[in-house]
Design an enzyme around this catalytic site. Structure first.
Site: not given
Length: 363
Positions: A177, A257, A358
């Protein structure tokens, strides 16, 4: 990495005090003081010049699927990327096939473009909201695939040198990520288009990626699904988790998420197991770089008491997916942040693990 002269400045349509909530999947946030929707590379460079000349901060907005915008909005220039266009080029040997897409293209539409042409490499990334330009920033991944596996290069505007540059896969330094674009050089490069290398699916040597458990269950051996079937199955799975944007599904009013799966030192696994009253082998985890382990954030939330359907004012946890914080209707950024802080504190207190958000904070 080849520098090119930036396009000449062009006339620019600049709007004032434009609400940002409608441009995000979470649906919260105040206005942009200045707002530009760029349809060409020249308009992108002009917007950067507009902000720079006035000493204003600049934020680049794509599909708005990974953002948490402040209730106060953004005090500078929001540059909405609307560049469009997709092209396919076949290598001289016939493989790989290069697909180049402008940053403003819908990501899911691009996935469909590839599976319709039997091009393998993106089928498991179907149903992800947002635009093409956002995918290399955080190395988007799901169901056994990630952008780093197929990305060849990214054409960007370099705000530090005022030039157009091509960044290769190696230049981007992809990790879990992460990439150069949201790490060491966050804010420097504006993605204009992305090129991917895909392989023609022949059903024999090149097959759909079925490495993820949910897909293995959906297509048990000896099944040989097409790329289209895999993409549709991924969308169905995501829809069941509220992870496909749908106005009829309140659980999809989220930023996906909300927490990354934490990567912790291997010895932290013992602490987590003891706190959960389990043997280390019973705690779900995966190996990570440098001898560390990755823990599932959803498991940590649930064990800390933050289950699906949890409500805090107008914010909540999706009834379909533990990691999705949702706007239940009329929520503010402050509401979402309050729930986030409760969750982070609860997981820290129970397991000694620090969760990381995130979505990107704006403003």
């Amino acid at each position: 990495m080849a520098d090119q002269q930036a396009p000449a400045e062009t006339s620019l349509a600049v709007q004032e005090n434009v609400p940002l909530a409608p441009y995000t999947t979470l649906g919260v946030g105040g206005p942009a003081r200045w707002f530009v929707s760029a349809q060409t590379e020249a308009e992108v460079t002009s917007a950067v010049a507009f902000a720079r000349e006035r000493g204003l901060p600049l934020f680049v907005l794509g599909g708005g699927s990974n953002l948490l915008v402040s209730d106060a909005g953004f005090p500078g220039v929001v540059l909405h990327i609307g560049l469009r266009g997709v092209r396919e080029e076949v290598d001289r040997g016939g493989d790989p096939v290069y697909v180049t897409a402008a940053a403003g293209e819908s990501w899911d539409d691009l996935v469909q473009f590839t599976v319709d042409r039997d091009l393998q490499g993106m089928e498991c990334l179907a149903g992800i909201p947002g635009t093409v330009g956002g995918t290399p920033v955080q190395n988007v991944g799901a169901y056994g695939q990630e952008i780093a596996q197929t990305l060849v290069s990214v054409r960007c505007f370099d705000t530090a040198t005022n030039a157009l540059v091509e960044l290769t896969n190696a230049d981007l330094g992809f990790g879990y990520r992460t990439s150069l674009l949201n790490g060491a050089e966050r804010g420097r490069y504006i993605v204009l288009r992305v090129t991917f290398a895909l392989r023609r699916c022949d059903g024999a040597t090149v097959r759909p990626n079925l490495s993820y458990a949910d897909l293995k269950r959906a297509f048990p051996e000896p099944a040989r699904p097409t790329l289209i079937e895999v993409a549709e199955t991924v969308r169905k799975i995501r829809r069941g988790k509220g992870m496909v944007v749908d106005a009829a599904d309140p659980d999809s009013r989220s930023a996906g998420s909300f927490f990354r799966n934490p990567i912790v030192p291997a010895d932290a696994l013992r602490t987590v197991a003891e706190a959960a009253g389990l043997a280390e082998s019973d705690v779900p985890h995966w190996p990570a770089a440098d001898g560390q382990v990755k823990l599932p954030a959803a498991w940590l939330l649930e064990r800390a008491g933050f289950v699906r359907g949890t409500v805090l004012g107008q914010a909540g946890i999706s009834s379909k997916h533990t990691l999705a914080l949702i706007n239940r209707g009329g929520a503010t950024q402050r509401d979402i942040a309050a729930l986030r802080e409760q969750i982070v504190a609860g997981v820290r207190q129970r397991f000694g693990v620090e969760l990381e958000q995130e979505p990107v904070n704006v403003g």
